[in-house]
Write a protein that holds these residues in place. Structure first.
Motif, short mmCIF file in Angstrom:
data_model
loop_
_atom_site.label_atom_id
_atom_site.label_comp_id
_atom_site.label_asym_id
_atom_site.label_seq_id
_atom_site.Cartn_x
_atom_site.Cartn_y
_atom_site.Cartn_z
N ALA A 1 0.69 -1.01 -0.03
CA ALA A 1 -0.06 0.18 -0.21
C ALA A 1 1.21 1.41 -0.08
N ASP A 2 1.52 1.78 -1.57
CA ASP A 2 2.25 2.72 -1.11
C ASP A 2 1.93 4.14 -1.24
N TRP A 3 0.67 3.86 -1.46
CA TRP A 3 -0.03 5.21 -1.69
C TRP A 3 -0.56 5.73 -0.51
N HIS A 4 -1.04 4.87 0.65
CA HIS A 4 -1.17 5.03 2.25
C HIS A 4 0.33 4.81 2.55
N SER A 5 1.16 4.11 2.37
CA SER A 5 2.52 4.77 3.03
C SER A 5 2.71 6.51 2.66
N LEU A 6 2.22 7.51 2.23
CA LEU A 6 2.45 8.87 1.91
C LEU A 6 1.87 9.58 2.79
N THR A 7 0.63 8.84 3.37
CA THR A 7 0.21 9.98 4.51
C THR A 7 1.17 9.40 5.59
N THR A 8 1.84 9.15 5.95
CA THR A 8 3.11 9.64 6.93
C THR A 8 4.76 10.18 6.37
N HIS A 9 4.33 11.21 5.19
CA HIS A 9 5.13 11.69 4.33
C HIS A 9 6.59 11.09 4.42
N PRO A 10 6.79 9.76 3.64
CA PRO A 10 8.30 9.16 4.09
C PRO A 10 8.96 10.25 2.30
N LYS A 11 10.39 9.59 2.97
CA LYS A 11 11.50 11.09 2.00
C LYS A 11 11.50 10.37 0.63
N PRO A 12 11.03 10.98 -0.90
CA PRO A 12 11.30 9.93 -1.57
C PRO A 12 12.67 9.12 -2.05
N GLY A 13 13.70 9.72 -1.43
CA GLY A 13 14.66 8.53 -1.78
C GLY A 13 14.35 7.14 -1.68
N ASP A 14 13.45 7.27 0.14
CA ASP A 14 13.36 6.24 0.55
C ASP A 14 11.88 5.33 -0.09
N LEU A 15 10.99 5.49 -0.87
CA LEU A 15 9.70 5.17 -0.69
C LEU A 15 10.13 3.74 -1.93
N HIS A 16 10.82 3.72 -3.18
CA HIS A 16 11.53 2.65 -3.83
C HIS A 16 11.40 1.50 -3.47
N ASN A 17 12.57 2.02 -2.42
CA ASN A 17 13.59 0.67 -1.75
C ASN A 17 12.45 0.49 -0.59
#
Ligand code: TYM
Length: 329
Positions: free
Chosen positions: A40-56
């Protein structure tokens, strides 16, 4: 065949709570149900991950799903953001989700307290996106841990509401556990509450043996029982709950007996618990490392999953568009 949908946010490595609350049930279901397991990567944006961390983070959870034994030939494993139909259906679902009910959701209130500087609209509509994930595949069953119970209740409410407004097309998604027991909450090692990714109280599937030993040996307890059959303090009960999950029944029974007759040594119990956790985690950890480094395989799994998930999602979206009244000229 009944359909199952469940997801995990890519906000860190999987821990024992994720495994025993959700993934273990995924494994049992993949042979007998039409399964969709996603990240659920869209859901994870609710806690503002760093762009560099998302894919990994996504890559890590994908490798962990596979290392646990989810089989991409049996189940559909996909990444939420690969299925744009979910975003369109989410927009439609938002039109029938009311602010009052969203503000009252416990997880929204908790998150608003935890991150007062970032009370974003995505947090408020989190249960709408989750309901969309589930009903877009017309799921009958959703294997999740206890903490997701209210979100699932909301999903049922939104499904019912859609059915009432537009026609009966969605089954009511039910929570799922195999033994018919309640949804479980795996406790953390810090004496209270559930095991979590950011609470610093978890054992992760990637943890080395020595890290696991250290974490378990440091787990909170009390000064020991002084009366026979004394009620356990929450921290102690948590260790017993973990033992019940990972150890053999006779091992648990032994520690129950010595607790009840006041001869327990928590140090011994923790050593045993650590070894039983290691026995479970070590083989999974080796597989995670192998799969994580196999980029070609991860690419193949993700694209195959995306294709299968899109097929199912676009079929439902077309039905929904037509029921709502969209027609092309
Ligand atoms: P997430 O990423 O927080 O957790 C993933 C799964 O692990 C379970 N879990 C636990 N179970 C028992 N004890 C614990 N200590 C524990 N910690 C985590 C969670 O209950 C969950 O099943 N909203 C979801 C992701 C999601 C989803 C969905 C799930 C998005 N859409 C559709 C099911 C269906 C979440 O944040 O899970």
């Amino acid at each position: 065949m009944e359909t199952v949908v469940s997801g995990i946010r890519p906000t860190g490595n999987l821990h024992l709570g994720n495994y025993f609350g959700a993934v273990r049930n995924f494994l049992k279901m993949q042979a007998d149900y039409n399964c969709y397991f996603f990240i659920a990567d869209w859901h994870s944006l609710t806690t503002h991950p760093k762009p560099g961390d998302l894919h990994n983070n996504v890559r890590q959870v994908l490798a962990e799903y596979l290392a646990c034994g989810i089989d991409p030939e049996k189940a559909t494993i996909f990444i939420q953001s690969d299925v744009k139909e979910i975003a369109e259906f989410y927009l439609l679902m938002n039109m029938n989700a009311y602010l009052g009910e969203l503000y009252r959701t416990t997880s929204f209130k908790d998150k608003a307290r935890q991150q007062p500087e970032n009370v974003n609209a995505g947090l408020l509509t989190y249960p709408v996106l989750m309901a969309t994930d589930i009903i877009i595949h017309k799921a009958n069953k959703v294997p999740v841990g206890k903490d997701q119970e209210q979100n699932l209740e909301m999903a049922r409410k939104f499904a019912r509401r859609f059915n009432n407004m537009y026609g009966d097309i969605f089954p009511e998604p039910k929570p799922f556990t195999f033994d018919g027991a309640d949804l479980i909450k795996v406790p953390g090692l810090d004496g209270s509450g559930k095991m979590g990714k950011s609470e610093g109280n978890g054992v992760f599937l990637v943890d080395e043996d020595k890290v696991i030993r250290k974490k378990v040996m440091r787990a909170v307890t009390d000064s020991g029982p002084t009366e026979e059959n004394q009620e356990k303090a929450e921290a102690v009960q948590n260790l017993f709950t973990l033992m019940k999950i990972v150890s053999q029944p006779d091992v648990l029974a032994h520690y129950e007996t010595v607790y009840n007759n006041c001869s327990i040594r928590y140090g011994d119990m923790k050593k045993q618990l650590a070894e039983d956790i290691i026995g479970f985690v070590a083989p999974v950890r080796e597989r995670i490392l192998d799969i994580y480094n196999n980029e070609a395989y991860l690419h193949q799994v993700a694209s195959m999953g995306a294709e299968k998930a899109r097929e199912s999602a676009s079929k439902t979206l077309k039905e929904v568009q037509s029921l709502i009244g969209f027609r092309s000229f």
